[in-house]
Design a protein around this motif. Structure first.
Motif, PDB file in Angstrom:
ATOM      1  N   ILE A  69       0.863  -1.173   0.000  1.00 36.75           N
ATOM      2  CA  ILE A  69       0.000   0.000   0.000  1.00 36.75           C
ATOM      3  C   ILE A  69       0.903   1.228   0.000  1.00 36.75           C
ATOM      4  N   THR A  70       0.596   2.197  -0.853  1.00 40.24           N
ATOM      5  CA  THR A  70       1.287   3.480  -0.831  1.00 40.24           C
ATOM      6  C   THR A  70       0.250   4.573  -0.626  1.00 40.24           C
ATOM      7  N   PHE A  71       0.529   5.489   0.301  1.00 44.87           N
ATOM      8  CA  PHE A  71      -0.391   6.612   0.502  1.00 44.87           C
ATOM      9  C   PHE A  71       0.418   7.864   0.825  1.00 44.87           C
ATOM     10  N   SER A  72      -0.139   9.010   0.504  1.00 45.13           N
ATOM     11  CA  SER A  72       0.505  10.282   0.794  1.00 45.13           C
ATOM     12  C   SER A  72      -0.032  10.853   2.095  1.00 45.13           C
ATOM     13  N   ALA A  73       0.873  11.402   2.906  1.00 49.23           N
ATOM     14  CA  ALA A  73       0.480  11.956   4.200  1.00 49.23           C
ATOM     15  C   ALA A  73       1.280  13.223   4.470  1.00 49.23           C
ATOM     16  N   ALA A  74       0.672  14.128   5.232  1.00 48.55           N
ATOM     17  CA  ALA A  74       1.329  15.369   5.625  1.00 48.55           C
ATOM     18  C   ALA A  74       0.969  15.688   7.069  1.00 48.55           C
ATOM     19  N   ARG A  75       1.943  16.184   7.804  1.00 47.16           N
ATOM     20  CA  ARG A  75       1.683  16.654   9.160  1.00 47.16           C
ATOM     21  C   ARG A  75       0.867  17.930   9.124  1.00 47.16           C
ATOM     22  N   THR A  76       0.154  18.182  10.239  1.00 47.67           N
ATOM     23  CA  THR A  76      -0.492  19.490  10.373  1.00 47.67           C
ATOM     24  C   THR A  76      -0.010  20.141  11.674  1.00 47.67           C
ATOM     25  N   PHE A 110       3.646   6.957  -7.158  1.00 42.76           N
ATOM     26  CA  PHE A 110       2.691   7.767  -7.911  1.00 42.76           C
ATOM     27  C   PHE A 110       3.416   8.454  -9.067  1.00 42.76           C
ATOM     28  N   PRO A 111       2.939   8.271 -10.303  1.00 43.43           N
ATOM     29  CA  PRO A 111       3.673   8.791 -11.462  1.00 43.43           C
ATOM     30  C   PRO A 111       3.740  10.304 -11.525  1.00 43.43           C
TER      31      PRO A 111
END
Length: 377
Positions: free
Chosen positions: A112-119, A212-213
């Motif tokens: 599984i690949t997912f994008s994440a960002a801190r807030t 992700f391309p």
């Protein structure tokens, strides 16, 4: 109609319904999960401000806890919340969970690949799980100037349908504080094999998690327990909180082929593989060291370890790509030998983001004793 006939027809009907349900679900294919970029959102009646109030409001997902539906450019106090792809993302606040039921091939391996960002939280982390397999991914270190990173997680399918769950276990004073999530994809991993002329599995790193391309930051491979499935087949990442970065030739300089590994965490993370060896026999380890062509212009050193042998390979990076070959020869001391790589130093690009040397094309072969030398460059 007899009772037996009715029972058989009812059983047949139930079987047909089950087959139709499985067909409708469909085995997932490589790429974004259904609504994996969250562009399909809740109805206005299922929201309170930005908070999603219904467990089934998000198409293809189930949610619980404090989940927000975020638009690109949305503000929180003086901070703009970015979205890496499309116009929408979700934020997982206090004890928030999103999950999706996946149809997979039993006993197959997936990443599984997912994008994440801190807030706004200081030590954010995410618990990613499929069935009994889970991993806590620390996301407090940011590896891109945009604030977004793509993380990977791997599992072996124990059943033909599995729940993928992403959970924020944090509890903050502000219940909305928590990481942003976007672009969740899956990839079927081929079992790692040893190619002819190489005792290592996946030594060229061509098999790995989905990248992700349309993003230029690759995919982070997190630390793992030895019993876990690694998104980089054949290899393990050993660390407390740091990662290695899986990069592609479309956005990075890679010494050979289409994929490589950037050692972005200095001595805080080690990439390793265990390989069967014969005690007393000599082996030759060869590999390429270079830079990703991403502006990481500093003198670099990659350390390689095998049995009792050590090599430090220097590479003068200009940040524009390029590589060199190096090799280390050693006598095996046990039936299993750990081949280990790590960056000797931390490196940083002009924008302040972490970077490091690229490792690729790693090979291990048996050699004659009289030819053994510690390091060949």
């Amino acid at each position: 109609m007899t009772g037996g006939t009715r029972s058989r027809r009812l059983l047949l009907l139930l079987l047909l319904v089950g087959v139709a349900a499985r067909a409708a679900l469909g085995v997932v294919t490589d790429g974004l999960l259904p609504n994996g970029n969250f562009e399909q959102g809740p109805d206005a009646s299922q929201m309170n401000g930005t908070r999603v109030t219904s467990p089934n409001a998000m198409p293809n997902w189930e949610i619980s806890g404090f989940v927000e539906y975020i638009g690109s450019g949305q503000k929180q106090d003086d901070m703009i919340l970015p979205v890496p792809e499309g116009a929408r993302a979700v934020r997982l606040g206090n004890d928030a969970t999103i999950r999706q039921l996946l149809s997979v091939t039993r006993k197959a391996y997936y990443s599984i690949t997912f994008s994440a960002a801190r807030t706004c939280a200081q030590a954010e982390k995410l618990n990613v799980s499929v069935g009994l397999e889970s991993s806590v991914l620390p996301i407090q270190t940011v590896y891109t100037s945009s604030g977004w990173d793509s993380y990977s997680f791997a599992f072996k399918a124990r059943h033909s349908t599995v729940w993928l769950t992403i959970h924020n276990p944090g509890i903050e004073e502000d219940p909305a504080c928590g990481p942003l999530i976007d672009s969740i994809a899956i990839k079927n991993l081929s079992p790692p094999r040893r190619e002819k002329g190489n005792m290592l599995r996946n030594g060229d790193f061509e098999e790995g998690p989905f990248i992700f391309p349309d993003t230029a930051w690759g995919a982070l491979v997190p630390p793992m327990d030895e019993d876990d499935v690694c998104p980089l087949p054949g290899w393990m990442v050993m660390s407390d909180t740091k990662v290695v970065k899986y990069v592609d030739a479309a956005h990075h300089a890679v010494p050979r082929g289409a994929r490589g590994v950037e050692l972005v965490a200095g001595r805080e993370a080690a990439l390793l593989q265990e390989v069967p060896t014969t005690p007393g026999r000599w082996y030759g380890l060869s590999f390429s060291v270079g830079d990703a062509g991403n502006g990481c212009a500093e003198p670099m050193v990659v350390e390689a370890y095998a049995a009792r042998a050590t090599a430090r390979v220097s590479y003068e990076s200009r940040g524009t790509g390029g590589s060199k070959r190096a090799s280390l020869e050693f006598a095996a001391a046990a039936n299993l030998t750990r081949v280990v790589f790590q960056s000797y130093n931390h490196h940083m690009k002009p924008d302040g983001t972490l970077c490091g040397p690229v490792l690729d094309d790693v090979s291990l072969v048996s050699v004659r004793r009289h030819a053994a030398r510690r390091l060949l460059l």
